[in-house]
Structure formats: C-alpha cells, structure tokens
Design a protein around this motif. Structure first.
Motif, PDB file in Angstrom:
ATOM      1  N   ARG A 161      43.314  12.792  -0.206  1.00 39.97           N
ATOM      2  CA  ARG A 161      44.351  12.629  -1.232  1.00 39.97           C
ATOM      3  C   ARG A 161      43.772  13.014  -2.582  1.00 39.97           C
ATOM      4  O   ARG A 161      42.810  12.410  -3.047  1.00 39.97           O
ATOM      5  CB  ARG A 161      44.872  11.189  -1.257  1.00 39.97           C
ATOM      6  N   SER A 162      44.361  14.023  -3.194  1.00 38.04           N
ATOM      7  CA  SER A 162      43.865  14.528  -4.464  1.00 38.04           C
ATOM      8  C   SER A 162      44.012  13.482  -5.573  1.00 38.04           C
ATOM      9  O   SER A 162      45.035  12.807  -5.678  1.00 38.04           O
ATOM     10  CB  SER A 162      44.623  15.798  -4.847  1.00 38.04           C
ATOM     11  N   LEU A 163      42.963  13.353  -6.410  1.00 40.80           N
ATOM     12  CA  LEU A 163      42.960  12.423  -7.541  1.00 40.80           C
ATOM     13  C   LEU A 163      42.809  13.229  -8.839  1.00 40.80           C
ATOM     14  O   LEU A 163      42.380  14.383  -8.820  1.00 40.80           O
ATOM     15  CB  LEU A 163      41.793  11.443  -7.413  1.00 40.80           C
ATOM     16  N   PRO A 164      43.126  12.616  -9.988  1.00 39.72           N
ATOM     17  CA  PRO A 164      42.863  13.294 -11.261  1.00 39.72           C
ATOM     18  C   PRO A 164      41.367  13.557 -11.419  1.00 39.72           C
ATOM     19  O   PRO A 164      40.538  12.825 -10.866  1.00 39.72           O
ATOM     20  CB  PRO A 164      43.357  12.280 -12.305  1.00 39.72           C
ATOM     21  N   PRO A 165      40.978  14.603 -12.152  1.00 41.21           N
ATOM     22  CA  PRO A 165      39.555  14.878 -12.362  1.00 41.21           C
ATOM     23  C   PRO A 165      38.851  13.694 -13.003  1.00 41.21           C
ATOM     24  O   PRO A 165      39.461  12.888 -13.713  1.00 41.21           O
ATOM     25  CB  PRO A 165      39.573  16.087 -13.312  1.00 41.21           C
ATOM     26  N   ASP A 166      37.544  13.581 -12.734  1.00 41.92           N
ATOM     27  CA  ASP A 166      36.740  12.511 -13.320  1.00 41.92           C
ATOM     28  C   ASP A 166      36.803  12.591 -14.848  1.00 41.92           C
ATOM     29  O   ASP A 166      36.568  13.655 -15.435  1.00 41.92           O
ATOM     30  CB  ASP A 166      35.296  12.625 -12.844  1.00 41.92           C
ATOM     31  N   ALA A 167      37.123  11.479 -15.493  1.00 47.59           N
ATOM     32  CA  ALA A 167      37.314  11.472 -16.945  1.00 47.59           C
ATOM     33  C   ALA A 167      36.043  11.819 -17.697  1.00 47.59           C
ATOM     34  O   ALA A 167      36.089  12.436 -18.769  1.00 47.59           O
ATOM     35  CB  ALA A 167      37.823  10.104 -17.384  1.00 47.59           C
ATOM     36  N   ALA A 168      34.895  11.459 -17.151  1.00 48.73           N
ATOM     37  CA  ALA A 168      33.633  11.688 -17.858  1.00 48.73           C
ATOM     38  C   ALA A 168      33.080  13.091 -17.632  1.00 48.73           C
ATOM     39  O   ALA A 168      32.579  13.730 -18.559  1.00 48.73           O
ATOM     40  CB  ALA A 168      32.602  10.654 -17.414  1.00 48.73           C
ATOM     41  N   THR A 169      33.177  13.590 -16.397  1.00 46.79           N
ATOM     42  CA  THR A 169      32.543  14.864 -16.059  1.00 46.79           C
ATOM     43  C   THR A 169      33.516  16.023 -15.923  1.00 46.79           C
ATOM     44  O   THR A 169      33.111  17.193 -15.959  1.00 46.79           O
ATOM     45  CB  THR A 169      31.770  14.734 -14.743  1.00 46.79           C
TER      46      THR A 169
END
Length: 256
Positions: A161-169
């Motif tokens: 299940r696709s998630l939003p990109p990592d906020a930090a990286t």
C-alpha cells in the motif's frame, strides 16, 4: 536456527478450493509485538493445528521497485531465508504465473519444495498491489523431485500500500503486509512448524528491505506503466483484465 519453511512470495488468488483467504477470514489476529521494525501477528484457524502468521512494516521504496523484487525469481535466493532455488514455471502474463521454490532444511529433515500459483491485483486509485499464492497440483514441468518432500502452501498474501514520501528524506514509502499458512508435510511435528514459521514474516520483510536497497534493483516497468495510467482508464488490473487488454492491443496492432 534457520527458518526452514521460508516461501516466496511473489507475486502473488481467486477462490481455489475451500481454504479461506487469510485477509478475508473472520478469525482474530493476535499481536505478538514488534522486532526490528516488523510487527508480527498470529492467527489460529478452526480445524487446523497449523497457525497463520502475518508481518507488517514500512519499506523505503515505491510499488514498482518492490514489484520488481517480488517478480524476479532467480534473485529471490539473495533475500529469502533458506531458499535454495526459485524459478518461474509458467507465466500467463505479468499478473498470473506458476512458481517453484526449493527450500533448504537442516538435518535430520529433508529439503522441501513447493509449486504454487501466484496472482496479482493492482488498484491504481487505492495505490495497492496484492499478490495471492496457493499451491496447485504439480504441473508437468515440475514433477516431485526425488529426495525432496512436496509441501503445501495453503495460503499466502503480500499486500503493498503506497504511503506519502518520508517527510524528512523525501524517499518513497510503502506499507508491506505478508501473510503465510503453509504445511511442509512429512514427519515434522506441527508445533515445530509453527515455531519456525513464526519468524517467517520478520525475515521476509527484512530481506525485502535489504533487496530494494541494492543499486542494481530497478522497477517493474509494466506495473509502473499501469500505475501511470498507460493501460487505459480502468483503475483495477487483474490477470483476466490484463489478458483481455493485451489481446485487444495485439488485434489492433495487426489491423494497423
């Protein structure tokens, strides 16, 4: 001790037989805790001494890259614990294939082999990729091997299940769930099978994480093309729909 019953998973079911799909059963999943970033669950199923296991983790990769790892049979030996050999016996299309796995088993037990069908469904709008696998009767390409015990993969699922990109990286992220219920057959006590299979979800997910990080692992381009909308407007891809699409595309090409 090695997990001797590791199976693949690829790729990978409609209703084959009376066994329930693990994701659809009403039985409760029991949380066993988190280790190495992987949350593991167990499920007791009526009428069976075998236990089903599930693992969940977030992997730093998008679905096309994960799909490439799951569909590359020869390279599964790089990341699947105790896997001695993996090969594709028959491929109807990207979403439907028959797989063979040979699993190494410590003495005094014999090695196991599994032949199973793997079917995939992709939902572009939901951002999901679901592979369901189950053993089939041995096809002519894979008669039972002398010296090996033919095990049964009763049910296995890999759900991305696709998630939003990592906020930090800014790296892509995918929630990965793996589930298995397998019977290695032979003279191995079921309690021992359950003990070994308990570690399957963690080892499988950690292996996937290591594999997607390799520089020479690319993307499954057909999966990427579908997610990018290049296979038409239908947001759901199944083996049957893909076969029909390819058939129509071939006819169109021949007319042109």
């Amino acid at each position: 001790m090695k997990n001797i019953w590791i199976l693949a998973v690829l790729v990978v079911n409609p209703a084959w037989g009376s066994l329930p799909d693990l994701r659809e059963t009403s039985q409760t999943w029991i949380d066993l805790g988190v280790e190495d970033g992987v949350r593991v669950f167990r499920q007791d199923l009526p009428g069976s001494r075998l236990v089903a296991f599930r693992g969940e983790a977030v992997v730093a990769a998008d679905i096309p890259r994960l799909a490439q790892v799951l569909s590359d049979s020869p390279r599964k030996v790089e990341w699947m614990a105790a896997l001695a050999e993996a090969r594709t016996l028959h491929k109807s299309n990207l979403l439907d294939r028959i797989e063979y796995n040979h699993t190494s088993v410590p003495w005094p037990f014999q090695d196991r082999e599994f032949v199973f069908r793997a079917r995939i469904e992709i939902d572009r709008e939901a951002g999901t990729f679901t592979a369901k696998m189950r053993s089939i009767e041995s096809p002519t390409e894979a008669p039972e091997t002398s010296g090996l015990v033919r095990g049964v993969l009763e049910s296995s699922t890999i759900h991305l299940r696709s998630l939003p990109p990592d906020a930090a990286t800014g790296q892509p992220a995918t929630h990965v769930t793996v589930e298995i219920r397998a019977d290695p057959k032979g003279n191995v006590p079921k309690w021992l099978v359950n003990l070994f299979q308990r570690d399957w979800p963690r080892k499988t997910l950690l292996g996937i994480q290591r594999q997607v990080a390799k520089a020479d692992v690319g993307e499954e381009l057909e999966v990427k093309a579908f997610l990018d909308g290049k296979y038409g407007a239908d947001p759901i891809a199944t083996p049957e729909k893909l076969a029909k699409y390819l058939e129509n595309a071939t006819r169109k090409a021949s007319r042109d």
